[in-house]
Design an enzyme around this catalytic site. Structure first.
Site, PDB file in Angstrom:
ATOM      1  N   GLU A 255       0.891  -1.163   0.000  1.00 56.44           N
ATOM      2  CA  GLU A 255       0.000   0.000   0.000  1.00 56.44           C
ATOM      3  C   GLU A 255       0.919   1.200   0.000  1.00 56.44           C
ATOM      4  O   GLU A 255       1.688   1.390   0.937  1.00 56.44           O
ATOM      5  CB  GLU A 255      -0.872  -0.001   1.250  1.00 56.44           C
ATOM      6  CG  GLU A 255      -1.891  -1.113   1.232  1.00 56.44           C
ATOM      7  CD  GLU A 255      -2.595  -1.264   2.551  1.00 56.44           C
ATOM      8  OE1 GLU A 255      -2.640  -0.290   3.315  1.00 56.44           O
ATOM      9  OE2 GLU A 255      -3.073  -2.367   2.813  1.00 56.44           O
ATOM     10  N   CYS A 294      -1.839   8.748   3.785  1.00 59.65           N
ATOM     11  CA  CYS A 294      -1.769   8.218   2.423  1.00 59.65           C
ATOM     12  C   CYS A 294      -3.060   8.485   1.661  1.00 59.65           C
ATOM     13  O   CYS A 294      -3.064   8.550   0.441  1.00 59.65           O
ATOM     14  CB  CYS A 294      -1.510   6.724   2.480  1.00 59.65           C
ATOM     15  SG  CYS A 294      -2.688   5.873   3.526  1.00 59.65           S
TER      16      CYS A 294
HETATM   17  P1  NAP Z   1       9.165   4.865   3.297  1.00 58.92           P
HETATM   18  O1  NAP Z   1      10.344   5.732   3.410  1.00 58.92           O
HETATM   19  O2  NAP Z   1       8.930   4.156   2.012  1.00 58.92           O
HETATM   20  O3  NAP Z   1       9.309   3.796   4.487  1.00 58.92           O
HETATM   21  C1  NAP Z   1       8.304   2.863   4.724  1.00 58.92           C
HETATM   22  C2  NAP Z   1       8.884   1.713   5.523  1.00 58.92           C
HETATM   23  O4  NAP Z   1       9.851   1.022   4.726  1.00 58.92           O
HETATM   24  C3  NAP Z   1       9.621   2.146   6.784  1.00 58.92           C
HETATM   25  O5  NAP Z   1       9.378   1.202   7.792  1.00 58.92           O
HETATM   26  C4  NAP Z   1      11.084   2.106   6.356  1.00 58.92           C
HETATM   27  O6  NAP Z   1      11.954   1.903   7.437  1.00 58.92           O
HETATM   28  C5  NAP Z   1      11.062   0.898   5.455  1.00 58.92           C
HETATM   29  N1  NAP Z   1      12.159   0.828   4.526  1.00 58.92           N
HETATM   30  C6  NAP Z   1      12.752   1.840   3.839  1.00 58.92           C
HETATM   31  N2  NAP Z   1      13.741   1.348   3.054  1.00 58.92           N
HETATM   32  C7  NAP Z   1      13.757   0.004   3.260  1.00 58.92           C
HETATM   33  C8  NAP Z   1      14.561  -1.058   2.764  1.00 58.92           C
HETATM   34  N3  NAP Z   1      15.537  -0.854   1.861  1.00 58.92           N
HETATM   35  N4  NAP Z   1      14.320  -2.308   3.214  1.00 58.92           N
HETATM   36  C9  NAP Z   1      13.337  -2.545   4.104  1.00 58.92           C
HETATM   37  N5  NAP Z   1      12.563  -1.581   4.627  1.00 58.92           N
HETATM   38  C10 NAP Z   1      12.756  -0.319   4.205  1.00 58.92           C
HETATM   39  O7  NAP Z   1       7.817   5.622   3.647  1.00 58.92           O
HETATM   40  P2  NAP Z   1       7.532   6.560   4.920  1.00 58.92           P
HETATM   41  O8  NAP Z   1       8.303   7.823   4.700  1.00 58.92           O
HETATM   42  O9  NAP Z   1       7.692   5.835   6.197  1.00 58.92           O
HETATM   43  O10 NAP Z   1       5.976   6.836   4.761  1.00 58.92           O
HETATM   44  C11 NAP Z   1       5.456   7.823   3.958  1.00 58.92           C
HETATM   45  C12 NAP Z   1       4.909   7.253   2.684  1.00 58.92           C
HETATM   46  O11 NAP Z   1       4.054   6.151   2.971  1.00 58.92           O
HETATM   47  C13 NAP Z   1       4.050   8.237   1.935  1.00 58.92           C
HETATM   48  O12 NAP Z   1       4.436   8.223   0.599  1.00 58.92           O
HETATM   49  C14 NAP Z   1       2.618   7.719   2.111  1.00 58.92           C
HETATM   50  O13 NAP Z   1       1.758   8.046   1.053  1.00 58.92           O
HETATM   51  C15 NAP Z   1       2.842   6.262   2.249  1.00 58.92           C
HETATM   52  N6  NAP Z   1       1.769   5.632   3.046  1.00 58.92           N
HETATM   53  C16 NAP Z   1       0.897   4.804   2.435  1.00 58.92           C
HETATM   54  C17 NAP Z   1      -0.114   4.209   3.175  1.00 58.92           C
HETATM   55  C18 NAP Z   1      -1.132   3.303   2.531  1.00 58.92           C
HETATM   56  O14 NAP Z   1      -1.911   2.684   3.243  1.00 58.92           O
HETATM   57  N7  NAP Z   1      -1.160   3.211   1.229  1.00 58.92           N
HETATM   58  C19 NAP Z   1      -0.218   4.467   4.531  1.00 58.92           C
HETATM   59  C20 NAP Z   1       0.700   5.319   5.119  1.00 58.92           C
HETATM   60  C21 NAP Z   1       1.693   5.902   4.355  1.00 58.92           C
HETATM   61  P3  NAP Z   1      12.863   3.095   8.026  1.00 58.92           P
HETATM   62  O15 NAP Z   1      11.935   4.100   8.577  1.00 58.92           O
HETATM   63  O16 NAP Z   1      13.676   2.421   9.049  1.00 58.92           O
HETATM   64  O17 NAP Z   1      13.653   3.612   6.861  1.00 58.92           O
END
Ligand code: NAP
Length: 533
Positions: A255, A294
């Site tokens: 998601e 999101c």
């Molecule tokens: P993100 O930077 O993509 O990180 C999401 C998760 O992935 C975090 O737990 C992060 O851990 C982990 N992660 C990052 N790089 C990784 C890797 N190489 N291997 C394994 N895990 C990794 O997103 P975010 O900044 O936390 O969240 C914001 C984004 O999420 C926005 O774009 C929003 O639209 C989206 N979102 C979508 C939904 C939905 O239901 N569709 C809900 C909420 C948010 P670390 O923090 O330790 O890097």
């Protein structure tokens, strides 16, 4: 305080390179996090051997009962979670969505598990298929739990709900979870997991926690494991292409981010309730969690002749939004989750401003009880894009903060086309009192959306709003939104897929939710859209 991971039934502290985690308002360091030294292979084995075995001994009803008990127990610690949640930048009402929303998700899954699933270990899926003339040879689908681990990778914006909405269906399905919260707000998730573990309500091995990175965890995944990712589209793309995911066909659900639209119907002119409701909803979506949702509305699509009225009404409503320390009752909007997050939003905003003019939020707001240098504050930003059909950024750039663009349309076909340019969204909404307009927009939007909300004066009072995922309903969306479905977890095959296999429409007066098949779903043999009025 250094956060700990919960691995193999023990709390362990990362050995080095801890990252400092800061309060979003004051910038003070409140914890540090490192997962260095974790044995990820052992965590997966422990989940499979200990967690899966103990979970599969329970029936659906027994698991549902544990979820309910857990929800009640966590309710005793709500105030503790609320206090900690202020540090993420959330106001009390933002935290309500995360904390109370998370607990009510547990209750809903518990109740659905009891009412809709059998008190046994196997779910019988559908009727017996007649495969022979004499009736001696038949087929029957059954659903059983996978014998692996559900790896849950979560975004920073909902540290409690984000975990519980995935934990609940996986637990109910009999699959142990390994939770990896986003590092920035992991201190709140860690505290909730502490309360879960010490309650002793979940069987041993049912939950483990990683505070920090995932190390080589993905290298050890097998076809019995699954990964449920929530976060940005870029990270999802990277993880989906991991060699182990591809070689072992590991189930991967994502998601991701989404450019969600809200359409004002042509009938909703000055003085109508629908215009007021539209304005209230757009402002709410911009300011709840400081726009870090999101599902937040990124494009407010309005009839061209109503643009001036809509912008004026939005400006007036936004000017009432007080920004500052989320601990203060008077404050309506807190800071973004971190200074890094604010830098990121400013950068994305810059891209939007190349094709849209800023019509509100040029000046940074006067802050209540806070310092704009230390805290990640940002005024709500409203943009106006005159020529949206040929614009690119407003259909592709997500500024994950209090940012929304007003976009004009000429007719309903143009409005539908503008939403579709987002390439697949989680949520869309339509504000109209005209049933024909509603039906036309819903059908036009449905293939590109996971969920559509239609609001008019009749249903507004009871509506949960544009941006709320509900545990009863599918959350996810096609294309850019990740192609995922369900409460983030497609647990054991194909338990949660059941609802998601078919389009569903619930009609309650003038209130519709429509679900579309994500592209990854099985062929639409049972897909239907009932006729609209
Ligand atoms: P993100 O930077 O993509 O990180 C999401 C998760 O992935 C975090 O737990 C992060 O851990 C982990 N992660 C990052 N790089 C990784 C890797 N190489 N291997 C394994 N895990 C990794 O997103 P975010 O900044 O936390 O969240 C914001 C984004 O999420 C926005 O774009 C929003 O639209 C989206 N979102 C979508 C939904 C939905 O239901 N569709 C809900 C909420 C948010 P670390 O923090 O330790 O890097």
């Amino acid at each position: 305080m250094q956060l700990q991971s919960f691995a193999g039934g023990r709390w362990v502290v990362g050995s080095r390179d801890a990252v400092a985690l800061r309060d979003a308002t004051t910038g003070a360091v409140i914890a540090s996090s490192s997962a260095e030294g974790l044995d990820y292979r052992a965590m997966l084995e422990y989940a499979r051997r200990v967690g899966g075995t103990s979970l599969r001994q329970l029936t659906f009803h027994e698991r549902a009962g544990r979820l309910k008990e857990l929800a009640k127990r966590l309710g005793n610690f709500k105030e503790e979670f609320y206090r900690l949640s202020f540090s993420t930048g959330a106001t009390r009402s933002d935290s309500w969505i995360d904390i109370d929303g998370g607990l009510s998700t547990l209750f809903v899954y518990a109740s659905k598990g009891t009412r809709e699933l059998p008190n046994s270990h196997v779910y019988v899926d559908g009727s017996v298929e007649a495969l022979s003339r004499g009736g001696t040879f038949v087929g029957q689908h059954i659903c059983v739990p996978l014998e692996g681990a559900a790896v849950h990778i979560n975004a920073f914006n909902f540290p409690v709900w984000g975990m519980l909405e995935k934990l609940a269906p996986a637990f109910l399905a009999g699959v142990p979870s390994i939770v990896k919260p986003a590092t920035a707000t992991s201190y709140l998730t860690e505290q909730v997991v502490r309360r879960i573990v010490e309650s002793g309500i979940l069987p041993e091995g049912a939950i483990q926690l990683i505070c920090g990175g995932v190390g080589d965890l993905f290298d050890h995944l097998t076809c019995q494991d699954l990964v449920c990712f929530t976060g940005s589209a870029g990270t999802a793309q990277k993880l989906r292409q991991h060699p182990a995911i591809m070689a072992q066909s590991v189930r991967f659900t994502s998601e991701t981010d989404s450019l969600n639209s809200c359409i004002l119907g042509p009938d909703a002119g000055a003085g109508t309730a629908e215009l007021d409701l539209f304005v209230r909803e757009v402002v709410r979506e911009m300011t709840v969690k400081a726009g870090q949702k999101c599902t937040a509305i990124r494009k407010a699509i309005v009839p061209r002749e109503r643009v001036a009225d809509a912008i004026e009404a939005l400006r007036a409503a936004l000017s009432q939004v007080t920004v500052g320390d989320p601990r203060l009752e008077k404050v309506k909007m807190g800071p973004l989750a971190s200074l890094a997050q604010r830098r990121e939003v400013r950068e994305q905003l810059g891209k939007l401003q190349r094709e849209a003019e800023l019509v509100y939020g040029g000046e940074e707001p006067e802050l209540l009880g806070a310092d704009g240098e230390r805290g990640a504050f940002m005024a709500p930003k409203l943009l106006y894009c005159r020529d949206a059909r040929s614009a690119r950024a407003i259909h592709s750039v997500e500024a994950f903060g209090p940012v929304c663009t007003v976009v004009p349309y000429e007719d309903l076909d143009a409005a539908i086309a503008l939403t579709r340019q987002g390439g697949g969204s989680l949520a869309g909404s339509v504000f109209t009192a005209d049933e024909q307009v509603a039906a036309r927009l819903v059908l036009g939007l449905a293939p590109f959306h996971g969920r559509i909300l239609v609001v008019n004066r009749e249903c507004a009072q009871e509506s949960t709003g544009h941006g709320s995922p509900l545990p009863h309903l599918v959350h996810g969306g096609p294309g850019r939104a990740g192609g995922g479905e369900g409460g983030g977890s497609p647990p054991p095959p194909p338990f949660l897929c059941l609802g998601a296999r078919r389009g569903r429409l619930l009609k309650r007066d003038m209130f519709y939710w429509i679900f579309c098949l994500p592209p990854s779903s099985p062929p639409p043999s049972v897909f239907f859209i009932p006729s609209l009025p």
